[in-house]
Structures are given as C-alpha cells and as structure tokens.
Enzyme design. Structure first.
Site, mmCIF file in Angstrom:
data_model
loop_
_atom_site.group_PDB
_atom_site.id
_atom_site.type_symbol
_atom_site.label_atom_id
_atom_site.label_comp_id
_atom_site.label_asym_id
_atom_site.label_seq_id
_atom_site.Cartn_x
_atom_site.Cartn_y
_atom_site.Cartn_z
ATOM 1 N N TYR B 143 -72.633 -21.857 108.603
ATOM 2 C CA TYR B 143 -71.984 -20.559 108.447
ATOM 3 C C TYR B 143 -71.210 -20.558 107.133
ATOM 4 C CZ TYR B 143 -69.162 -16.462 109.679
ATOM 5 O OH TYR B 143 -68.551 -15.229 109.686
ATOM 6 N N SER B 152 -58.748 -17.578 103.675
ATOM 7 C CA SER B 152 -58.392 -16.658 104.758
ATOM 8 C C SER B 152 -58.748 -15.202 104.461
ATOM 9 C CB SER B 152 -56.891 -16.749 105.026
ATOM 10 O OG SER B 152 -56.562 -18.025 105.516
ATOM 11 N N GLY B 185 -69.392 -26.578 106.740
ATOM 12 C CA GLY B 185 -69.896 -27.672 107.568
ATOM 13 C C GLY B 185 -71.400 -27.613 107.692
ATOM 14 N N ARG B 340 -40.850 -38.141 126.323
ATOM 15 C CA ARG B 340 -41.817 -37.711 125.313
ATOM 16 C C ARG B 340 -43.200 -37.548 125.924
ATOM 17 N NH1 ARG B 340 -41.379 -41.811 120.392
ATOM 18 N NH2 ARG B 340 -40.394 -43.190 121.923
ATOM 19 N N GLY B 408 -45.301 -50.413 117.587
ATOM 20 C CA GLY B 408 -46.027 -50.949 116.435
ATOM 21 C C GLY B 408 -47.536 -50.976 116.630
ATOM 22 N N THR B 429 -55.338 -25.424 109.711
ATOM 23 C CA THR B 429 -55.648 -24.589 108.549
ATOM 24 C C THR B 429 -57.023 -23.930 108.616
ATOM 25 O OG1 THR B 429 -56.147 -26.680 107.426
ATOM 26 C CG2 THR B 429 -54.068 -25.619 106.857
ATOM 27 N N GLU B 431 -60.315 -21.888 110.544
ATOM 28 C CA GLU B 431 -60.451 -20.738 111.455
ATOM 29 C C GLU B 431 -59.187 -19.873 111.423
ATOM 30 O OE1 GLU B 431 -63.321 -20.268 112.381
ATOM 31 O OE2 GLU B 431 -64.080 -22.265 111.994
#
Lengths: 674, 674
Positions: B143, B152, B185, B340, B408, B429, B431
């Site tokens: 595409y 954009s 791509g 977390r 680590g 970033t 699409e």
C-alpha cells in the site's frame, strides 16, 4: 519565501533562516556549556582527530553482526591508544575519545570501575605494584560484582574468598550455580584482571560479608583464561545495544590469590587470620557514587544530541495545513511539538550544569575519603542516588519523546536517536535499580525530617543541600502557599520545595502504612526540590559566565525547566493545596506561562542546540544534519542497505516464487484468467 | 519451605507453589480471553504445528545480519503456505500463523492493507479480475501512501496520476525528489503489486487530490522491477526492529496503467475525463480504521506476553532482605513491583476485550460501507483514533515497565521483552501520528459537545458511545462530584466521564487560546471515559462468560484497570475539584484501595497470566519460562553466543595485544616491575 522551491531546497533555506533569526551567541554559549573555552577546544580537537581518521568511520556498523562490531570497537580502541601517544592525550582524553566514537567500549569499565576502585581501596603496597600498569593499560580491568542470582543486594552475593592461613592466600570460589558472576562488563573477552566482590570467610569459618579482591583472569602471555577460571560472554543485549561490550560471566573453582590482593585500605585480614573493620560501613559505596555522578553528565550529552537532532529536523520538516506562504507549516511551530522538545532541551542544559557540580563535589569527597574523612559520603550517596533515578528516568523518556517528534522517519536507524535510546536504557536498572535507590533516597529524607522536626532548636544552617527544603517546616503559614508570578523562577523553586516538605511529612505520618508508590513519589519530589534549588543558583550565576543577551535566553530555558518540573508535579501540588489561585485556574495559568516562554525560546532553539557544538560526524543522523539537507541524507544512507545490492532479493527463487506459483494455480482453479 | 535449596531449585519450587495457590480456573479463563473454546483451540493448534516444525525454530535469529533474517522470514512464510494446504488453514489462520512466528513479515501488508483496500474500493470488474489472485497470493500487494517528504497529511502527497484520455490510461509519476514513496512495507523487495495514493490530475489539468490506483511493480516472470519503476529498501530501522519487513521506496517515471486500475467504487473518471465524486469525503479512511481496530488486539497480546514474562520471573526472583523463611523476598511481593505489574496485566485483559468489540464493530461498519452506508464511519474514525493513541502509548510504556521489573537481567536479549518493545514502537507514529490523531479526537469531541450543549431538547439517547459522557452535562449538581466506595467500579467510570466532560467544556471555553498540551490531555480524557464505560460493561457481562470464582477475580482485575486509570487522571480530577473527600485524603484513599485490590490479586497473578495460554516457544524468553527455571535457561542461551566459540577473541593479536604491550612498556618506563 517562495513556494516554488522543492521541499528539499526549502529545508535548507528554513535551516538557514532559523540560524539567521537566532540571537544566540553560539560560541559564547558553547564555551559556557562546555565549562570554558579551553574545555571546548580540548573536546573539539578530539572530535576533529577522530572524525578525520578512517578507523572511526563506522557508519556501516549497523549492517554488521555483533562479533564484527565487537572487533571494530577493539580496533578503534587500539587506534585511540596510538592517537594518545601521537597527541599526548591524558587518560581523561582517551576516555572522552572512546565516548565520542558513539559505541560502547569494554575499556570504559577499566576507567570508570576498575581503576577508581583500585585507587580508592587497594593498599599502598598493592597500588605501588599495579599503579603504572593500570595507568597505561598494561593490564585491563573489570569489576566483578553481580551474579546470576544476585544484583542490588550485595549482602546476598554467594562468591566466596576464604583466607587460607597456611599459605597466606585467599581461595576464590563460585560455590553455586547462581553465584556465577554475570553481566560483568569486559569480563567475557577483554579484561586481563578484575576486582571481585566476594564474601570474606575467615579461617574460623566466620562470614564477614562482601569484600573486594584483585584477581588475574587471563594470561599476559596469550590472553588465555587462567586455570580454575571459566569466562564467557553472556550473549546479546536487548535492542541490539551494547554489543561492543563483552558483558561476561565468570566461574571460579578454587582459584588462589595472594593475601596482598585483598583491597585492604579500610578492612584487613592479618596474616594469622584476624579481621579489622572499615571506619565507615559504607566506605565501599564510593565507587558507585563515582559512576552515578558521571552518569548525570553523560545523560546531559545524550539529551543534548537528541534535542539537536529533533529540533533541527522539526525546523526543516513541513507538514499539515498550508500557511499564508503557501507552504505547509514547519512542524517545530506546532504546540504539540515545541511543547515536547523545548523542555527536553532545557533538561540537557540543566543536567550538564548539574553534572559539572557533581564532578567537583565527587573530587572533594574523594580527596576527603583518601584521608579517612567520610563526612560527605552519606550526603553524596543520597544525592547521587536520587539524581541517578531522576536523570536515568528522564533520559529514556526524553530520547523517545524526541524520536517521536521526528514522525515516521524517526523510526529509521538513520535518524540516530533509537541507537542512543538503546545505549541509555540499562541505566534504569544498573548501578542500583532505580526502585531500590528510591527507597534509599526516602530513608535519608525521612531521617533528615525526623531529626529536624524533633530538634530542640532547629537551625536551617545545619541542613545539607539535599534537605534544605526542610527549613520551610517552620515558615509562617503565609509562606506556605507559594504565590507570585509564574515566570519568576523563585516561585517554582518554592513550590517544589514545599511539595517535597509536604510529601515527606505525609510519608512520615503514614510511615507504617504507605501506599504502593509512595516511595517513588517522595523520592522524585525530594530530588526535584534539590535540582530546582541548584537550577536557581545556575540562573543567579549566569551573568558571570555569559554575555548580556545570552543570560536572558538561558535564563528562560532554565526557567522552563523549573516550570515543566512544576507541571509534572501538579498532582502533588494540588493534593496538598499548594497552588493559588484556586485549582481550576492555576494549572491553566502555569501551562500558558510555559507556552509563553516556549514561544519566546522558539526562535532561539537552533542557536541553543548549535551551542552544544556537535558535528554531523558525531550525531551520525540523517535527520539532524547541520545544513538541513535531511531528505538527501536519508536517501543517501538508504543506498547503503545491503538488501539493495540486487534488484531481485536472495530467496526469491526458493521462497517467494513457490508462493506466487501456488497462488496463481489456486486462482486459476477458482476461475481467474491470467 | 527450606532454606537449603539452591536458588535455582527454589525458583522452580516458588513457581509450583504460586500455581498451587492460585484459584484461577486457567482453562475457563483462557477460553474467555480467547473469545471461546473454539477460538482457543484453533489458536493452540496453529502454535502446536509451528512449534514442532524446525523452520520456525529461529532462536538463532539474534545472531544473524538483517539480510539473513529477511531470508529466514521468507522461508517461514513459504512454509506457512505449505502448512495452509496441509491443514486447510483459512487466510485468517495464515495471518495468525505469521503473527505467531514473532517476526514481522512483509506478507502482513498484503493482508492488512492491500487486500482490504482492494476489497473496499476496487470496482466490481477489477475485483473480479484480481480477487482470486489476491485471495491466494498469486500476487502480493503493498500500500503505497507515504512519501519521503509527506506523511500524515495525504493532501500534500506529490505523486501524480494523470488521466490520458487518448489512450484511456493513467500515467503515474514521482515528479519531485520528495515525492518518492517511502516506508512502504513490502515495496522494497517482496510485493509484485501495490495500491498507490496519487493526486488525480484530469485532462484539463485540475488536481482532484489523492486517489487510489492499482499498480504492478514487479514482473510475474522473474520478479524484476518493471520499466519506469525504481524500487529499493529504505534501510534498517531503529533498535534493529522490523528487519524482516522490506520497508521500501518507489519512484515512478511515466508509468502507464489502464484506466480500470483506478479504485473506482466511490469515485470515477469517465472515459472522456470527467470526474464523479465519492459519496462521503472520508470514505477512503476505511482502511486506516481497519488497521487501527486490529492494533488494539495486537497490543493486548503484546502486553499479555510481557506481563506473563515479568510476573513469572518476579515470582521466582528473590532479592533483598531475608524474610522469616531465611530466604530473600520474592520480588513480586515488593509494592514497587506488583504496583507496576498488576495494572499492566489489567490493561492486557481490557485491550483484548476491547479489541474483540472493535473487530465486531468494524465488521458491521464494513458491511454497511459496502452498501454505501457511511453513518458509522465518523464515530468509528473518532473511536479508533483515540484508542490507537491510547493503546499505542500504553503498549510501549507497559512493555518497558515490565522489562524494568526484571531488573538487570531484563536487559538481556534472552529476556524477550526488548524485542517486543522494538516491534511495538513505530505504532506511535504510523497509521496516523498520535499527536495528529489527538487533534481529530478533540475535533470530534468539541463538535459533539457543542451540538449537545446547544440542543433545544438534549436527548442522551442521541449520543454516540464515544460521547455518552456528555449526558452528565445536565446532571444535577449533586452528581457532579462522584462519591461512593472506591472499590465500586461505577465510581471510577463516573469520575472518568465527569473528567472528560469538564475537560471538553474547559477546552471549548478556551478554544481560541488553548495551552500547548490541551489537545493531548482532552483526547486522553475522552478516550479513557469511553474505555471506562466499556470496561464497566465487561464487568457486567462477566457472569455470562465465566464460572463463579473467576468472575470475582477478573472483576477485581478490571476494577484495577479503572482505578489505575483514575490515578493517572488525578491531575485533572483535582483541577476540576471532582474528588471527595478533600484533596489530601482522596488520593491516598484511592491509592490504598488500589493496593488493597493488588494484594487480593497477587496470589492469582500466575493463574491470570497462565490463562493467556502462551507456550515457552511463543514467549521465547529465558526469564519467562513456565516452570520457573529462569537461571538455567539464561545460562543455556548464553552458551549460544558466537563470541564464545573461542576462548581468546578474534582481534586479540591485532587489537588487544598491542595495547597491553604498549601499557607494559610505559609502566616499566615509569618504574613498574613486571
């Protein structure tokens, strides 16, 4: 401005125009940032030498496998030693040259870990024996601490050093699978020697906990691993980073070393096996403090690089609706872009200035320590712990934010920021995991709070720099809500100090039942208050370092740092009702002030990044090229891609053609006409 | 529990014990997460086939250069096509198989971009001609949208498609340097065809803006690039990621295509050169909407993988002070660790459930669109834009947070999370750049707000799901501050909806003078309100999907998602005074509630991650192995490092020895005795 320029020509024009508009005296600001003209010249001359030497033209590195890159890094290190002789470089300059190559190097471990710990903790006799060899890399050292099963908690290390009275030796052993030394930079392949952390076992069987010993790893004849020792590389790191460092494992099987190899400046074992204690329990933390204090400066330079690349590219990249000139807008002018990039730029300046102060403080402490004076150690430990957390958290965020400001092209290797991100990433977990360090920062803050709050006659003069904010504990209630103009840096400093105070007080109030992220928030608040106070002194000192105009530009930049820090701390400020006017308006006023300062700084951004003094060779970024020819640079770099050597890719016959043929067969079967 | 176990044995015991303690019915929860037992079985059977086939044993991939990895990916793709025939897989199953390999594949562009856009926008005749070939990969498509100078803003694309009335053809041209197609791509090496975005130029010279055309790129005979076209790969990506996709450039020099190659379902050029308009200006956004809607599910699985790895390793890793058992604590039990990891786990569940809803909504919209019904398009565009920003921001943060929880060892490639991070990174970033999409979310929100606020008879029933929070605009003042128990999910939903309402209202109030980050904050608030409302329906529906006990466990997990979202939104909630009781106490109560739920969930964490159903082969992580033998796995993987083939490293003679000899010479000169 004409619309008839092609975009790539327009890009160069945009860059030129931005430079013309900037009022920053690049040379003066550059000298300031580098700590004086002499330092700048010294640095620039190293860059000049390296950038002209083909050995350091390593732009093909991205196409190599790790073992090739590793060899390339070794080649560069050898060449740097030749250049040292040629140009009479000091070891500090050699270190700088290694840093300038942009690749990690195992030699760095010699400079930042092995050498300092030997200097600080070896006995005078041992140092006399090895000093020259260490100084000139007649041996190359590493620092063997972490193990497969043990990291932050050195007390749990399993490696043993058993004193053998009969022969006057220590026997080093890896008694368990998980005691294998692991992650040790340079231990896999490069280092001939190391300083090893091992539990000292006395002849009577007592375990005295971790101590340091010098140990030889490889033969000086042929570099082969010595008997009883097994060495190897632990394999690739995440994101392909640090491939030029041989983080290694090491296994010890009854390896004997002479008694004098124990680093015994502060703790000793007598020939008959008796132990004498170190004067300060945390004396061996000196090495960590050193590494952490240098990290802040390295981080400052990384953020400087990323902000230079991003601000340059965003100046020449045009995208979006067309302006009155008929051109799309330069993306640097979008609020979402400058509001991300300018605070990053401000952090680069602040960290560089902070790092310089830290280096000076470390030198003083180091000098004191060598005389057995440990008074500075606790404060330096707390300060550098907090700063290490703050800066290593900031650097990865800032690098990634800067990369995203580049839009799609930022994901190209040729953009140059991803590479730095990968290099900076392990900082969050090495030299003390950030979440463990937070606890130490909080412990120090709580101790200082309790001492000051319970003092019969609290005297602000007794407060160390990292707890100066505690003086506000006894301020009058009117001072308790910071007021004044947002643009006044003192308001930000005052707010950040009040925030630290309230958060520590609140933490102490709920000390037996803290919530799960309390330590992280308190640690951040305390460290940000410390940095804010430092930033205020930087602002105060500006006129003695810079000519007239730059004072105001850099003052704005440092003020932006403060305001952006306040904005990130809004949750706490709102929680403790420290803002006036009432909530709804104050955050907006703050953010509008930030925007106002950013708009003032915007025309200076190119000048402020030029002032870092990076060459295109150093940045190695197609998007951050000095003259704005980003598109041409991106195109040129793409032509080096090995996949482009042939039109039809290797694997077509074997792997693509059969898929296509199958597909056509099935399509025909389904009625398709070809 | 005995302290006499070695750490690596203890690790396996810890894992076994955690599994024994968990009350989660893994099979039932797994079926729920996968959308039913059939789907789970289908998925598991693909994994089973691939994991037994040596072609997919690509653990050596990390040691290969990019061109080798690229060929390896082609080989896997061919094998998947053979397996398709062998097992009768659908194309959806082929796509899934490609995803399961853990490597990016250029074939994906055929499935997610080329095929959908052809299906949606090609004329019936053109589709009849190519449908079978597309279906079976008799041609492989890409595409071609973004260009070197343009991303954009599709309206600024420079590539042209000029209608040539005389021959009934379009002529495709890259008229400028910056018009070269870039980042495409599969265009570099794999694709034989593509759909290209180009400005349609009519015979009278009028520029009708971007339209889509089918174009053949490579010969079906020998795969060579067709005349007039230049193709190549744009080079390596940041962090070594996506190396198995040939993101390419493409240059067109007077390339003629037949008129029927214009995708003319909605816009057409008549043979004599007249243009007919599409029924909906944004009809071509359908493709983007599709990709964005699938992203949420992919992101859910990535976060699921990372949380599985991290929760498993943190269960077996012991570090820090010793507990009463004489062992160091399992790190999962530290507040800074579980606080977390558990919210990350909750986001995996929420995104997977959200993604399923989105897929269903997209299918409905797609069906409507094919009938020319565009009513859902605006809402789907706004919703998927906001979710794309939210999820792509979350995934990189969550993956990195999970990686850091590994300490680590997390920085080892063998940990397995860094690799996913690198793969997920460009989502921010591509699409639609997240910061551009934010503006579109805000635009839609402002429009909805104004419409509803100015309606004569505002009817909540007219509100679309993404603006349902606006109903609170006319709620009574008492509802304006959400109260009730924190543990009640409705309080969180109510707060997040109130927050969205206040922020949009405030944005509109200051619309002419927004601060620089206003759009980002509003976009986030609006999207989080939407997701919160969805999460509430997931909670409501749980009893119909899960047996008794799991309902409560998964309800707690989804409630944690809501509370963690509220905590991240505290700045806004405090700004608009939406919390009761008064500030200082409310955040603490919220955080203590979060901690309370986390402690309830902690014993279920291993069960909740086992329920994702990952095999060790899929996770490809030494730290996340099912049985807890992380240390052994790490050791075994390290032995595969090519640098370990020899004891003395290649380059010793040439690059290390001279440095050591120089150093010894200089040391002796300085008085050292060797």
């Amino acid at each position: 401005m004409k619309t008839s320029n092609t975009p790539e020509k327009q890009a160069r024009l945009d860059m030129q125009q931005a430079r013309d508009l900037s009022q920053v005296d690049v040379a003066a600001t550059r000298d300031f940032i580098h700590g004086g003209q002499d330092r700048w010249k010294e640095y620039a001359s190293i860059v000049s030498v390296l950038s002209k030497d083909p050995v350091f033209d390593t732009r093909d590195r991205v196409h190599l496998v790790r073992s090739e890159r590793y060899a390339q890094a070794l080649k560069m290190a050898r060449r740097i030693h030749e250049l040292q002789d040629e140009h009479g470089w000091t070891n500090a300059q050699v270190s700088k040259a290694i840093e300038v190559t942009g690749e990690s190097s195992s030699y760095t471990l010699h400079f930042i870990a092995f050498e300092p710990v030997m200097r600080a903790q070896a006995s005078e006799d041992l140092l006399a024996e090895y000093d020259g060899l260490i100084e000139h890399r007649g041996i190359i050292g590493c620092y063997l601490q972490t193990e497969l099963g043990h990291g932050s908690n050195v007390n749990a290390l399993e490696t043993t050093a058993t004193y053998v009275k009969e022969t006057g030796e220590f026997e080093i052993n890896s008694p368990t699978f998980t005691s294998r030394k692991w992650w040790i930079g340079a231990a896999g392949k490069l280092a001939t020697h190391g300083v090893i952390q091992a539990k000292l076992i006395l002849p009577d069987g007592r375990d005295m906990g971790p101590h340091l010993f010098l140990i030889q790893l490889r033969s000086m004849e042929d570099h082969r691993t010595l008997p009883g020792i097994t060495l190897g590389d632990i394999g690739p790191k995440a994101l392909g980073a640090w491939g030029t460092t041989d983080n290694g494992f090491a296994i010890f099987d009854n390896v004997r070393i002479p008694a004098r190899f124990m680093l015994s400046k502060f703790a000793q074992v007598t020939p008959d096996g008796h132990y004498t204690r170190p004067p300060h329990a945390k004396i061996s933390y000196g090495g960590m403090v050193y590494i952490r204090s240098t990290l802040v400066t390295s981080i400052g330079w990384w953020i400087a690089r990323a902000s230079t690349i991003a601000i340059r590219y965003c100046t020449v990249r045009r995208q979006g609706n067309k302006s009155s000139s008929g051109l799309e807008h330069q993306i640097i002018n979008y609020p979402a872009v400058y509001n991300r990039l300018l605070p990053i730029l401000s952090r680069a300046y602040v960290f560089l200035l902070l790092g310089r102060n830290l280096n000076e403080a470390f030198a003083t402490m180091s000098n004191n320590l060598s005389k057995g004076d440990t008074t500075m150690l606790a404060e330096m430990h707390a300060t550098t712990s907090g700063l290490k957390v703050l800066a290593s958290t900031a650097v990865t965020q800032d690098l990634e934010t800067a990369r995203r400001c580049l839009g799609g092209h930022g994901f190209s290797e040729f953009a140059g920021i991803g590479r730095m991100y990968a290099l900076s990433l392990p900082m969050a977990t090495y030299e003390g995991d950030n979440y463990v360090l937070d606890l130490q920062v909080v412990r120090a803050a709580v101790k200082a709070f309790k001492r000051y709050a319970s003092a019969a006659k609290p005297d602000p003069a007794t407060l160390s720099p990292s707890s100066r904010y505690l003086r506000l504990l006894y301020s009058t209630s009117r001072d308790d809500v910071a007021s004044g103009e947002w643009a006044d840096p003192h308001r930000s400093v005052n707010l950040l100090e009040l925030r630290a105070l309230h958060m520590v007080r609140d933490y102490v109030k709920n000390e037996t039942d803290p919530d799960a992220s309390a330590a992280q928030r308190v640690s951040r608040a305390v460290t940000e208050a410390f940095v804010a106070a430092q930033a205020a002194t930087f602002i105060q000192d500006l006129p003695s370092h810079l000519p007239g105009k730059e004072v105001y530009v850099v003052k704005d930049l440092l003020t932006l740092y403060l305001l952006a820090t306040v904005e990130r701390g809004l949750v706490d400020l709102l929680t403790f009702n420290l803002l006036s006017p009432r909530n709804e308006d104050a955050p907006r006023e703050l953010r509008k002030t930030i925007q106002h300062i950013e708009l003032k700084l915007l025309p200076q951004a190119i000048g402020l990044t030029d002032a870092f003094g990076f060459t295109d060779w150093e940045l190695n970024s197609a998007l951050g090229v000095y003259d704005g020819s980003a598109y041409e640079a991106l195109w040129e770099r793409a032509q080096t891609e090995p996949l482009n050597c042939t039109d039809v890719v290797t694997g077509y016959q074997e792997y693509i053609k059969p898929v296509l043929e199958r597909g056509r067969r099935l399509a025909v079967r389904g009625g398709a006409k070809l």
